[in-house]
Design a protein around this motif. Structure first.
Motif, PDB file in Angstrom:
ATOM      1  N   GLY A  29       1.054  -2.831   7.606  1.00 42.73           N
ATOM      2  CA  GLY A  29       1.180  -1.384   7.744  1.00 42.73           C
ATOM      3  C   GLY A  29       0.480  -0.571   6.670  1.00 42.73           C
ATOM      4  O   GLY A  29       0.505   0.654   6.708  1.00 42.73           O
ATOM      5  N   SER A  30      -0.149  -1.220   5.720  1.00 44.11           N
ATOM      6  CA  SER A  30      -0.797  -0.501   4.625  1.00 44.11           C
ATOM      7  C   SER A  30      -2.091   0.153   5.080  1.00 44.11           C
ATOM      8  O   SER A  30      -2.884  -0.456   5.792  1.00 44.11           O
ATOM      9  CB  SER A  30      -1.107  -1.460   3.473  1.00 44.11           C
ATOM     10  N   SER A  31      -2.294   1.370   4.622  1.00 43.98           N
ATOM     11  CA  SER A  31      -3.525   2.073   4.990  1.00 43.98           C
ATOM     12  C   SER A  31      -4.632   1.750   3.992  1.00 43.98           C
ATOM     13  O   SER A  31      -4.368   1.431   2.823  1.00 43.98           O
ATOM     14  CB  SER A  31      -3.286   3.578   5.018  1.00 43.98           C
ATOM     15  N   ASP A  32      -5.854   1.850   4.462  1.00 45.72           N
ATOM     16  CA  ASP A  32      -7.006   1.632   3.585  1.00 45.72           C
ATOM     17  C   ASP A  32      -7.038   2.675   2.478  1.00 45.72           C
ATOM     18  O   ASP A  32      -7.459   2.384   1.356  1.00 45.72           O
ATOM     19  CB  ASP A  32      -8.309   1.684   4.378  1.00 45.72           C
ATOM     20  N   LEU A  33      -6.592   3.870   2.788  1.00 46.81           N
ATOM     21  CA  LEU A  33      -6.572   4.948   1.801  1.00 46.81           C
ATOM     22  C   LEU A  33      -5.613   4.613   0.652  1.00 46.81           C
ATOM     23  O   LEU A  33      -5.940   4.817  -0.521  1.00 46.81           O
ATOM     24  CB  LEU A  33      -6.161   6.257   2.474  1.00 46.81           C
ATOM     25  N   GLU A  34      -4.452   4.085   0.998  1.00 46.55           N
ATOM     26  CA  GLU A  34      -3.474   3.689  -0.019  1.00 46.55           C
ATOM     27  C   GLU A  34      -4.048   2.597  -0.917  1.00 46.55           C
ATOM     28  O   GLU A  34      -3.933   2.659  -2.144  1.00 46.55           O
ATOM     29  CB  GLU A  34      -2.202   3.186   0.670  1.00 46.55           C
ATOM     30  N   ILE A  35      -4.665   1.610  -0.319  1.00 43.64           N
ATOM     31  CA  ILE A  35      -5.250   0.505  -1.078  1.00 43.64           C
ATOM     32  C   ILE A  35      -6.378   1.015  -1.970  1.00 43.64           C
ATOM     33  O   ILE A  35      -6.475   0.633  -3.143  1.00 43.64           O
ATOM     34  CB  ILE A  35      -5.745  -0.609  -0.126  1.00 43.64           C
ATOM     35  N   ALA A  36      -7.213   1.904  -1.433  1.00 44.58           N
ATOM     36  CA  ALA A  36      -8.322   2.465  -2.217  1.00 44.58           C
ATOM     37  C   ALA A  36      -7.798   3.235  -3.422  1.00 44.58           C
ATOM     38  O   ALA A  36      -8.366   3.144  -4.517  1.00 44.58           O
ATOM     39  CB  ALA A  36      -9.184   3.362  -1.342  1.00 44.58           C
TER      40      ALA A  36
END
Length: 56
Positions: A29-36
């Protein structure tokens, strides 16, 4: 706070962010934006650690 203890604290925060990035990458469920954003924070800490270590 001495410079070396400050650097050690930054290293702990960097490791914590590394763990968070790994967990986020494994979580479906993690977004790419959160990871970035986590990676940007991690990079800023790494740069600060390097800057303080070189100037010490």
């Amino acid at each position: 706070m001495s410079l070396s203890s400050h650097v050690e604290e930054l290293k702990k925060k960097h490791q914590s962010l590394s763990n968070q990035v790994e967990e986020a990458q494994r979580a479906p469920g993690s977004s790419d934006l959160e990871i970035a954003e986590l990676k940007k924070q991690k990079l800023r800490l790494k740069e600060e650690i390097t800057r303080l270590s070189v100037n010490a």
